[in-house]
Scaffold this motif. Structure first.
Motif, PDB file in Angstrom:
ATOM      1  N   ARG A 112       0.838  -1.206   0.000  1.00  0.00           N
ATOM      2  CA  ARG A 112       0.000   0.000   0.000  1.00  0.00           C
ATOM      3  C   ARG A 112       0.871   1.253   0.000  1.00  0.00           C
ATOM      4  NH1 ARG A 112      -5.120  -0.953  -0.357  1.00  0.00           N
ATOM      5  NH2 ARG A 112      -5.754  -3.043   0.243  1.00  0.00           N
ATOM      6  N   ASN A 113       0.278   2.327  -0.453  1.00  0.00           N
ATOM      7  CA  ASN A 113       0.982   3.607  -0.400  1.00  0.00           C
ATOM      8  C   ASN A 113       0.676   4.318   0.910  1.00  0.00           C
ATOM      9  OD1 ASN A 113       2.205   3.391  -2.945  1.00  0.00           O
ATOM     10  ND2 ASN A 113       0.261   3.948  -3.938  1.00  0.00           N
ATOM     11  N   VAL A 114       1.340   5.443   1.114  1.00  0.00           N
ATOM     12  CA  VAL A 114       1.154   6.199   2.370  1.00  0.00           C
ATOM     13  C   VAL A 114      -0.316   6.604   2.526  1.00  0.00           C
ATOM     14  CG1 VAL A 114       1.938   8.201   3.702  1.00  0.00           C
ATOM     15  CG2 VAL A 114       3.515   7.056   2.154  1.00  0.00           C
ATOM     16  N   ASP A 115      -0.972   6.940   1.393  1.00  0.00           N
ATOM     17  CA  ASP A 115      -2.374   7.381   1.469  1.00  0.00           C
ATOM     18  C   ASP A 115      -3.355   6.203   1.542  1.00  0.00           C
ATOM     19  OD1 ASP A 115      -2.204   6.322  -1.051  1.00  0.00           O
ATOM     20  OD2 ASP A 115      -2.565   8.213  -2.118  1.00  0.00           O
ATOM     21  N   SER A 118      -3.538   1.188  -3.189  1.00  0.00           N
ATOM     22  CA  SER A 118      -2.728   0.010  -3.530  1.00  0.00           C
ATOM     23  C   SER A 118      -1.553   0.436  -4.412  1.00  0.00           C
ATOM     24  CB  SER A 118      -3.622  -0.974  -4.255  1.00  0.00           C
ATOM     25  OG  SER A 118      -2.891  -2.116  -4.582  1.00  0.00           O
ATOM     26  N   SER A 119      -0.383  -0.113  -4.135  1.00  0.00           N
ATOM     27  CA  SER A 119       0.780   0.296  -4.931  1.00  0.00           C
ATOM     28  C   SER A 119       0.970  -0.661  -6.112  1.00  0.00           C
ATOM     29  CB  SER A 119       2.038   0.313  -4.059  1.00  0.00           C
ATOM     30  OG  SER A 119       2.214  -0.935  -3.462  1.00  0.00           O
ATOM     31  N   PRO A 120       1.482  -0.150  -7.235  1.00  0.00           N
ATOM     32  CA  PRO A 120       1.686  -1.022  -8.400  1.00  0.00           C
ATOM     33  C   PRO A 120       2.764  -2.071  -8.119  1.00  0.00           C
ATOM     34  CG  PRO A 120       2.638   1.138  -8.783  1.00  0.00           C
ATOM     35  CD  PRO A 120       1.906   1.223  -7.493  1.00  0.00           C
ATOM     36  N   LEU A 121       2.711  -3.156  -8.846  1.00  0.00           N
ATOM     37  CA  LEU A 121       3.629  -4.280  -8.636  1.00  0.00           C
ATOM     38  C   LEU A 121       5.093  -3.845  -8.761  1.00  0.00           C
ATOM     39  CD1 LEU A 121       4.048  -7.328  -8.202  1.00  0.00           C
ATOM     40  CD2 LEU A 121       3.980  -7.593 -10.689  1.00  0.00           C
ATOM     41  N   SER A 122       5.366  -2.996  -9.772  1.00  0.00           N
ATOM     42  CA  SER A 122       6.757  -2.580  -9.994  1.00  0.00           C
ATOM     43  C   SER A 122       7.317  -1.870  -8.755  1.00  0.00           C
ATOM     44  CB  SER A 122       6.839  -1.651 -11.206  1.00  0.00           C
ATOM     45  OG  SER A 122       6.017  -0.522 -10.985  1.00  0.00           O
ATOM     46  N   LEU A 123       6.464  -1.031  -8.130  1.00  0.00           N
ATOM     47  CA  LEU A 123       6.913  -0.296  -6.942  1.00  0.00           C
ATOM     48  C   LEU A 123       7.111  -1.250  -5.761  1.00  0.00           C
ATOM     49  CD1 LEU A 123       7.597   2.419  -5.645  1.00  0.00           C
ATOM     50  CD2 LEU A 123       5.165   2.755  -5.173  1.00  0.00           C
ATOM     51  N   ARG A 124       6.183  -2.225  -5.655  1.00  0.00           N
ATOM     52  CA  ARG A 124       6.308  -3.206  -4.559  1.00  0.00           C
ATOM     53  C   ARG A 124       7.633  -3.973  -4.679  1.00  0.00           C
ATOM     54  NH1 ARG A 124       0.672  -6.523  -4.765  1.00  0.00           N
ATOM     55  NH2 ARG A 124      -0.673  -4.734  -5.091  1.00  0.00           N
ATOM     56  N   LEU A 125       7.940  -4.352  -5.918  1.00  0.00           N
ATOM     57  CA  LEU A 125       9.164  -5.138  -6.134  1.00  0.00           C
ATOM     58  C   LEU A 125      10.407  -4.290  -5.844  1.00  0.00           C
ATOM     59  CD1 LEU A 125       8.228  -7.129  -9.369  1.00  0.00           C
ATOM     60  CD2 LEU A 125       8.219  -7.945  -7.004  1.00  0.00           C
ATOM     61  N   GLU A 126      10.317  -3.027  -6.246  1.00  0.00           N
ATOM     62  CA  GLU A 126      11.469  -2.149  -5.989  1.00  0.00           C
ATOM     63  C   GLU A 126      11.661  -1.964  -4.480  1.00  0.00           C
ATOM     64  OE1 GLU A 126      11.737   1.571  -8.258  1.00  0.00           O
ATOM     65  OE2 GLU A 126      12.640   2.472  -6.461  1.00  0.00           O
ATOM     66  N   ARG A 127      10.538  -1.784  -3.768  1.00  0.00           N
ATOM     67  CA  ARG A 127      10.614  -1.620  -2.306  1.00  0.00           C
ATOM     68  C   ARG A 127      11.215  -2.876  -1.661  1.00  0.00           C
ATOM     69  NH1 ARG A 127       4.512   0.757  -1.391  1.00  0.00           N
ATOM     70  NH2 ARG A 127       4.952   2.965  -1.735  1.00  0.00           N
ATOM     71  N   ALA A 128      10.725  -4.047  -2.088  1.00  0.00           N
ATOM     72  CA  ALA A 128      11.229  -5.309  -1.509  1.00  0.00           C
ATOM     73  C   ALA A 128      12.736  -5.434  -1.785  1.00  0.00           C
ATOM     74  CB  ALA A 128      10.471  -6.490  -2.083  1.00  0.00           C
ATOM     75  N   GLY A 129      13.132  -5.019  -2.981  1.00  0.00           N
ATOM     76  CA  GLY A 129      14.556  -5.069  -3.345  1.00  0.00           C
ATOM     77  C   GLY A 129      15.373  -4.150  -2.441  1.00  0.00           C
TER      78      GLY A 129
END
Lengths: 191, 447
Positions: A112-115, A118-129
């Protein structure tokens, strides 16, 4: 510069999408120049579930995994899709002990985003990385960095995590190179 | 990378201590833990900590009590209160008592980050403060003389002014006020600073010996003079001669020195050949020489010759605002000399030191601090470590008769002199026999 004799094992806990593991492995190869093997998943650690907080105790999971025999691997990075905590904090994105052998990444709060959207998959993967690279840095004895854009800067929230770059600052790069060299006698295969 | 800090975690729950420890290790800080307030205080005595995270609810000594003690004895330590039982009142109370911030367990990761940023900011302020304090010390120190009081600042201002001339200086002031330091400062600021500074305590040398020490002698001048020897007036050659306790010299010596000062020539004992001299004379006395001159006990012409410029060094009881500075200086000095780390003094102890009248002035204060440092078992000097300093307390300040005041004063001086009647009589400036009579009259008994 590559350190082929340093091996990383990537262990999913519970049901983790394969793409998440592959993306983390790619981040480790891309930014640390280290190969990461995706290993068979572990069962959800019921022993670490805190019924009062309804979260998993990251410290207990790390202790249990460090006791497991992953002899072929120098460092282990586990990925878990559950909310993690350490006793002093309400939640953590990941956990690793300084200079330890096992790190833990939670993807739970990265969706999820701060607001609240739902966050896009690409952003989720980047965050996990980013979380994986940060925690792996601790396993190689890198400390938190004061440079807000360094991957080793402590990200208390999603906004800080998104603002952090995927790179180490020049000091952390040096420390990391020294740590990798020290690790396993440092077979430097620089071109 | 951030600067490493010494952090202490005080919590009765091991799981919390370990969790904090692991988190701070990731920041590269040096972390120690304590399971109780008592253990924390013990560790603080052993080594310095910049930051403490203190749990409020602990058995024995709670976090608020610990905070109070830490702020009293180690005011520079940054304290962050942690609690799971936090109420606004507790937090406000803790902040009022000097805690920098508080955290409610479990806290969000970013809250700890914010607190750490605040601490780093505070550390910057502290280092800036230390720098300014260092600069201030430079201002409040003058060639090793310490004082920020207006009276001492006046002395500091006078030193460079009088250093330029060659006029004789008489430094007056009670024993232990630092008259020799003032003389050295004048010499250091003068054009003669690269030449010798020779100090002679006239009160400690018999008159006959003083003569040969000052003027020198020729071989065979007297029995035992197997070789010629230069006197200090010659040896000082171009430098500064400091004659301490000038009020103690005999009239004959006053005459001899007066001639030297007028003619700037001497003749060694046993020789008639005059030797030219070039020196600056600085004298010091704790006596009221003007009074002595009026009473015909001291030569007027000699007094005016040595007292061209007068510098009065005030007694410590008249510049009590300098006591914390002096204590700080002596703590550093004796911590270094004894290799014992004693770097704090409680406000209570300072209050005790300020209450005392310090008849022996700075020298007595220095001795007191040295003694306290040697005997101290912790990093902090407390009131009880200075129990040997007896403040002149006034529990009942009701009007007292002259008779009572005299009796108390005599008793106090006798106590200070360890009931050595000769010494006490000297301090009281009365005859020994008179003192014996007074002891009998007031029925004073040795404890």
């Amino acid at each position: 510069m590559t350190f082929k004799n340093i091996s990383i094992g990537l262990v999913p806990i519970g049901e983790i999408p394969n793409i998440t593991c592959k993306s983390i492995a790619a981040h480790i190869l891309g930014y640390y120049n280290l190969d990461a093997d995706i290993l068979p998943p572990l069962e959800e650690p019921a022993y670490a579930f805190d019924t009062r907080r309804l979260q998993y105790n990251a410290g207990l999971i790390i202790t249990a995994i460090e006791d497991k025999e992953y002899d072929d691997y120098d460092k282990i990075v586990c990925v878990f899709d559950a909310d993690l905590f350490v006793p002093i904090m309400s939640y953590v994105f990941g956990e690793a002990r300084q200079g330890g052998r096992c790190a833990l990444v939670s993807t739970y709060r990265l969706k999820r985003n701060v607001d609240g959207s739902s966050s896009p998959l690409s952003l989720r993967l980047e965050r996990a990385g980013k979380v994986a690279l940060h925690e792996l840095g601790h396993l190689f004895d890198l400390h938190h960095c004061t440079d807000e854009q360094c991957i080793m800067h402590f990200s208390g929230g999603l906004q800080a995590l998104d603002e952090a770059r995927l790179n180490h600052c020049r000091y952390c790069s040096l420390y990391l190179r020294d740590a990798l060299r020290k690790h396993h006698g440092a077979e430097d295969k620089a071109p | 990378m951030a600067d490493k800090m010494n952090i202490m975690i005080v919590d009765d729950e091991e799981i919390i201590r370990v969790s904090f420890l692991q988190w701070f290790q990731k920041l590269g800080h040096l972390v120690d833990t304590a399971a109780s307030g008592f253990e924390a205080l013990e560790k603080l005595e052993d080594k310095p900590f910049e930051v403490m995270f203190v749990d409020i609810k602990m058995p024995g000594m709670d976090g608020i009590e610990l905070l109070e003690k830490v702020k009293e004895e180690y005011p520079d330590v940054i304290v962050i209160i942690i609690t799971a039982y936090g109420t606004i009142e507790t937090a406000v109370n803790a902040m009022k008592m000097g805690a920098m911030d508080y955290l409610l367990k479990p806290f969000k990761p970013e809250q700890l980050s914010l607190v750490m940023e605040k601490i780093i900011q505070q550390q910057k302020f502290i280092s800036q403060y230390e720098y300014v304090k260092g600069r201030l010390e430079e201002i409040t120190r003058f060639e090793n003389i310490i004082g920020q009081s207006p009276a001492m600042q006046e002395v500091f201002n006078m030193i460079p002014e009088v250093a330029e001339s060659d006029a004789s200086i008489l430094i007056t002031g009670e024993t232990g006020t630092g008259k020799e330091l003032v003389a050295k400062a004048v010499h250091a600021k003068s054009r003669r600073h690269h030449l010798p500074f020779i100090a002679i305590n006239c009160g400690a040398i018999p008159d006959t010996l003083l003569e040969s020490e000052l003027f020198g002698y020729e071989r065979g001048a007297f029995t035992g003079a197997s070789h010629s020897r230069k006197g200090f007036l010659e040896v000082v050659s171009g430098g500064t001669l400091f004659l301490d306790e000038i009020g103690e010299i005999s009239e004959k010596m006053q005459v001899d020195l007066l001639r030297v000062l007028e003619e700037r020539k001497i003749t060694r004992v046993g020789n008639r050949e005059p030797i030219d001299l070039d020196f600056r004379l600085i004298s010091a006395t704790q006596k009221d020489l003007e009074k002595e001159v009026s009473a015909d006990k001291y030569r007027e012409d000699f007094f005016y010759r040595i007292n061209v410029i007068n510098i009065h060094v005030p007694p410590l009881r008249k510049r009590k605002e300098d006591i914390p500075l002096l204590v700080d200086h002596f703590l550093q000095k004796y911590s270094h000399e004894t290799t014992k780390r004693v770097d704090h003094v409680t406000s209570d102890a300072i209050a005790l030191l300020k209450d005392y009248q310090w008849p022996g002035n700075v020298r007595e204060l220095e001795n007191a601090i040295e003694r306290a440092v040697v005997l101290s078992k912790s990093r902090t000097l407390r009131r009880e470590d200075l129990a040997f300093v007896r403040p002149i307390t006034s529990p009942e300040r009701k009007p007292r008769s002259l008779h009572e005041v005299e009796k108390n004063h005599i008793e106090e001086i006798l106590r200070e002199c360890g009931w050595n009647v000769t010494m006490a009589a000297k301090v009281l400036d009365i005859n020994r026999v008179t003192l014996h009579k007074m002891i009998k009259r007031y029925d004073l008994k040795r404890p």
